[in-house]
Design a protein around this motif. Structure first.
Motif, short mmCIF file in Angstrom:
data_model
loop_
_atom_site.label_atom_id
_atom_site.label_comp_id
_atom_site.label_asym_id
_atom_site.label_seq_id
_atom_site.Cartn_x
_atom_site.Cartn_y
_atom_site.Cartn_z
N SER A 261 0.82 -1.21 0.00
CA SER A 261 0.00 0.00 0.00
C SER A 261 0.85 1.26 0.00
N ASP A 262 2.16 1.10 -0.24
CA ASP A 262 3.08 2.25 -0.23
C ASP A 262 2.67 3.33 -1.23
N GLN A 263 2.21 2.90 -2.40
CA GLN A 263 1.87 3.85 -3.44
C GLN A 263 0.73 4.77 -2.98
N THR A 264 -0.28 4.18 -2.39
CA THR A 264 -1.39 4.97 -1.85
C THR A 264 -0.91 5.93 -0.78
N LEU A 265 -0.02 5.45 0.10
CA LEU A 265 0.50 6.31 1.16
C LEU A 265 1.19 7.54 0.59
N PHE A 266 2.04 7.36 -0.41
CA PHE A 266 2.79 8.50 -0.93
C PHE A 266 1.91 9.44 -1.75
N TYR A 267 0.87 8.92 -2.39
CA TYR A 267 -0.07 9.82 -3.04
C TYR A 267 -0.82 10.65 -1.99
N GLY A 268 -1.22 10.00 -0.91
CA GLY A 268 -1.89 10.73 0.16
C GLY A 268 -0.97 11.75 0.82
N LEU A 269 0.29 11.37 0.99
CA LEU A 269 1.28 12.28 1.56
C LEU A 269 1.46 13.49 0.66
N ALA A 270 1.52 13.25 -0.65
CA ALA A 270 1.65 14.36 -1.60
C ALA A 270 0.46 15.30 -1.51
N ARG A 271 -0.72 14.74 -1.36
CA ARG A 271 -1.92 15.58 -1.26
C ARG A 271 -1.85 16.50 -0.05
N ILE A 272 -1.43 15.95 1.09
CA ILE A 272 -1.32 16.77 2.31
C ILE A 272 -0.30 17.88 2.10
N LEU A 273 0.85 17.54 1.54
CA LEU A 273 1.92 18.53 1.35
C LEU A 273 1.46 19.65 0.42
N ILE A 274 0.81 19.28 -0.66
CA ILE A 274 0.36 20.30 -1.61
C ILE A 274 -0.74 21.16 -0.99
N LYS A 275 -1.72 20.51 -0.37
CA LYS A 275 -2.85 21.23 0.21
C LYS A 275 -2.40 22.25 1.25
N ASN A 276 -1.38 21.88 2.03
CA ASN A 276 -0.90 22.77 3.09
C ASN A 276 0.14 23.77 2.61
N GLY A 277 0.49 23.69 1.33
CA GLY A 277 1.50 24.60 0.81
C GLY A 277 2.91 24.25 1.24
N TRP A 278 3.12 23.00 1.66
CA TRP A 278 4.44 22.58 2.15
C TRP A 278 5.27 22.03 0.98
N ILE A 279 5.38 22.79 -0.06
CA ILE A 279 6.08 22.37 -1.27
C ILE A 279 7.06 23.45 -1.70
N ASP A 280 7.94 23.11 -2.61
CA ASP A 280 8.93 24.06 -3.13
C ASP A 280 8.47 24.52 -4.51
N SER A 281 7.66 25.57 -4.53
CA SER A 281 7.07 26.03 -5.79
C SER A 281 8.12 26.48 -6.79
N ARG A 282 9.17 27.09 -6.33
CA ARG A 282 10.21 27.55 -7.25
C ARG A 282 10.86 26.37 -7.95
N PHE A 283 11.20 25.35 -7.18
CA PHE A 283 11.82 24.16 -7.79
C PHE A 283 10.84 23.49 -8.75
#
Length: 737
Positions: A261-283
């Motif tokens: 279920s790792d794939q689902t976990l990392f997709y969910g993790l990505a969703r949280i990071l993006i939703k909270n703005g915890w991403i590197d937009s410049r990169f």
């Protein structure tokens, strides 16, 4: 008909011949002797020299101590930037296993009585040519194939792949690297534009967060784990694994998710990071492509879905996202728990996507980092001529074929214009009667290939099976029609490429036993016997092949044309690629993508994603448990062809196969510790000693991969993109004997 009659240009004297009842090695005693060209480094009779270990991909350097010209002992090299004076049990015992009584010391040919009997080299080569050429005449040029390895030096891999495909006309050949690294290779190619692990081992020490996914470096890569222990940044160590492995026990966070279920976990993790703005937009804007599509894709992976599919707590998932955001430098590491899956490529890319989202790549302590398995799997990935053309080129690209032909001085028409069948497709080709002859070099598929009973049945259908190995007792060698005795690590020369892309040297520090020869020398014999020796006339030694490899790498992402020679590698403590002739970076530890540029034509990394797929074989009423497999101890290696030869190593791991069960399952099944049980799947069964351990979750069991019977159980399911087998999950039942 004798081999000389088949090929008048080849005489017994140019191979090996009998004199006074003893075998004389004229052509083959030493690379560099008798007109063979570049001579090996001559070592003083009583000296110490260093060389790279021949087990795992860590690439440790070992000091080998000589007396009267023979290696008598070893110790880890303190100054080498990989292991810094450390060695695991396998490394300490690397010389011992060379003295095993079951070493292959003479060619063996199966006689009319069905037994393997000793023959001389001219007879062996004559039979090799006669049988394979007869198969090609009867069934077509593509009716023979080869299976190679990630254990040989890169120069031997390049020679084998070139000989088989350009000289012998074999279109189809693959390596056992398919079993461990294929998913990571495809993931990197699709995401980054080239098979390019980006990290240096220094990143273990420079991370604020280390996330290990399906990886147990404490056992599988002990020296890498020691590098983690040298981290002075008080890092968070996160382990994502269904089992409470030794690495998980040392972690600050263990996410014991449902298997696969790792794939689902990392997709969910990505969703949280993006939703909270915890991403590197410049990169993301400067260095990636496909972000908007990825953001839309992960929207359905909300916390409720991820919790349901992974069986983790919402707080565990949220804490991991917060940790990655707050701690700065995050590095993501994976091995076989990801790669050996029905969806290994997309799972690896789900990890890569999170690294790209957060800009955790190209900087110290970061990276989406696949840890390689075998000592030279990286060399195999670039130069074995199996999944790609020499030097990371493409068989289907006309310009690449012309470049390779020019470097090697051969006719472009001899280079195949299409890719080989993958390992599983070669096995299926045998089953269908399309492939009749197989040459197996330095690997043991009768033990290691998935669904073992079927694999052995397939091998037994061959008209001619040639096995080239250090030992005549492997499960595959015992099924062979012809066994060719090969030298091992420490008995030949060349280079390995480790997980962090470091090219290191191995050396000849002792003679191979009996009539055993370096694989390089056997390939020269085959070329001459087949009649294509002229094609490889300039490859007079491994060092000469290395010169060609440098030119083949020129202009590629893996360019190491600036490496002068083996002595240069020795002086520098190995060299990580890239190291071009102009502008090579002399820092001893380097990472890729520091400039934010990747290897796709537009310089951007790709977000690659796909809906997760269910496992093909789920537990049922008849087979209610899920089998996990993996590394047993730090003292075992793969099929134990070598490690079982060391009395010291044998004392460090259980002799008998065992199965770990959760206490709840054991109680329900009336299983008690240290009693024999039978583990069964739809494909077969094995006996194992029961070990009751809370480290495995309810509904799962664990068996180390090293025992011969383990792969009687595993299911022949493959990733659709990498064709890598899914060793890690199949349905079984356990019953007391």
């Amino acid at each position: 008909m004798t081999i000389e009659a088949q090929n008048p240009r080849l005489s017994a004297g140019s191979l090996l011949h009998q004199r006074d009842g003893r075998l004389t090695r004229e052509l083959l005693l030493e690379p560099g002797a008798h007109g063979l060209g570049l001579a090996p480094q001559r070592l003083k009779p009583d000296a110490t020299t260093s060389m790279v270990c021949g087990y795992c991909s860590t690439g440790c350097s070992l000091n080998v101590h000589l007396k009267d010209g023979q290696a008598v002992n070893l110790s880890p090299t303190t100054s080498y930037p990989v292991n810094l004076g450390m060695a695991c049990p396998k490394g300490w015992e690397a010389l011992t296993v060379l003295d095993a009584p079951d070493r292959a010391t003479t060619p063996l040919l199966r006689n009319a009585a069905g037994r393997l009997a000793p023959v001389d080299w001219p007879t062996a080569m004559g039979e090799f040519v006669r049988r394979f050429q007869s198969i090609q005449r009867q069934h077509g040029p593509h009716s023979i194939a080869f299976l190679s390895t990630g254990q040989m030096p890169t120069e031997e891999m390049a020679f084998l792949g070139s000989l088989a495909k350009f000289g012998l006309g074999m279109l189809h050949g693959d390596g056992n690297t398919r079993q461990c690294m294929a998913s990571a290779v495809v993931a990197y190619k699709q995401s980054f534009g080239f098979d390019s692990p980006p990290y240096s081992y220094a990143d273990f020490e420079e991370s604020d967060v280390l996330v290990f996914v399906g990886a147990n470096p404490c056992l599988a890569h002990p020296i890498m784990w020691e590098r983690v222990m040298r981290n002075r940044r008080s890092p968070e160590i996160v382990v994502i694994d269904p089992r409470a492995t030794e690495t998980a026990m040392a972690a600050t966070q263990h996410l014991a998710l449902a298997p696969k279920s790792d794939q689902t976990l990392f997709y969910g993790l990505a969703r949280i990071l993006i939703k909270n703005g915890w991403i590197d937009s410049r990169f993301i804007n400067q260095s990636t492509a496909g972000f908007e599509q990825f953001w839309e894709f992960v929207q359905p992976f909300d916390l409720d879905r991820v919790v349901a599919e992974t069986r983790l707590k919402a707080s565990q998932i949220e804490r991991l996202a917060e940790t990655i955001h707050e701690r700065g430098r995050s590095s993501f590491w994976w091995t076989m728990g990801v790669n050996q899956s029905h969806q290994g490529v997309r799972t690896a890319q789900s990890i890569i996507n999170v690294a790209l989202l957060t800009g955790n790549i190209g900087r110290p302590g970061t990276g989406a980092n696949s840890i390689t398995g075998q000592c030279n799997a990286m060399g195999s990935r670039l130069f074995s001529n199996t999944t790609g053309l020499l030097g990371g080129h493409d068989f289907t690209n006309a310009q690449h074929r012309e470049k390779v032909a020019g470097v090697l001085g051969i006719d472009t028409a001899t280079i195949p214009t299409e890719n080989s069948l993958a390992y599983n497709e070669i096995m299926e080709g045998i089953l269908r009667g399309k492939i009749k002859g197989l040459w197996v070099i330095c690997t043991n598929p009768a033990h290691s290939w998935i669904n073992q009973s079927s694999a052995r049945d397939i091998l037994d259908r061959l008209d001619f099976l040639v096995v080239q190995d250090m030992y005549h007792t492997t499960e595959t060698a015992q099924r062979a029609h012809l066994v060719l005795p090969a030298a091992g690590w420490g008995e030949k020369e060349g280079t390995f490429i480790n997980s962090e892309r470091r090219i290191g040297v191995i050396k000849k520090v002792r003679k191979a036993p009996g009539q055993a020869l370096a694989d390089f020398q056997i390939f020269r014999l085959v070329a001459e016997a087949w009649g294509c020796g002229k094609m490889f006339s300039k490859w007079t030694s491994p060092a000469a092949v290395f010169e060609s490899m440098k030119e083949l790498s020129r202009g590629q992402p893996c360019d190491f044309s600036g490496v002068r020679d083996y002595a240069f590698l020795d002086e520098r403590g190995g060299v990580q690629w890239p190291y071009p002739q102009e502008g090579g970076d002399d820092h001893p530890e380097r990472r890729l993508f520091a400039d934010g540029r990747f290897f796709h034509p537009d310089g951007r990394a790709r977000f690659v994603f796909e809906e997760p797929r269910p496992m093909t074989e789920l537990p049922s009423a008849q087979y209610p448990l899920l089998l996990l497999t993996g590394r047993g101890t730090a003292s075992q290696w793969h099929t134990q062809t070598r490690t079982s030869k060391s009395a010291v190593l044998r004392k460090l791991y259980p002799e008998k196969p065992y199965v770990e069960l959760n206490p709840g399952d054991a109680k329900r099944l009336a299983i008690v510790p240290n009693r024999w049980v039978t583990v069964s799947s739809q494909r077969g069964q094995m006996r194992a000693l029961a070990v009751i351990a809370p480290t495995v979750a309810v509904g799962t069991v664990f068996i180390p991969m090293h025992y011969e019977a383990t792969n009687r159980l595993t299911d022949a399911v493959f990733d659709p993109y990498s064709k890598q087998p899914s060793y890690k999950a199949c349905a079984v039942r356990v019953s007391p004997d």
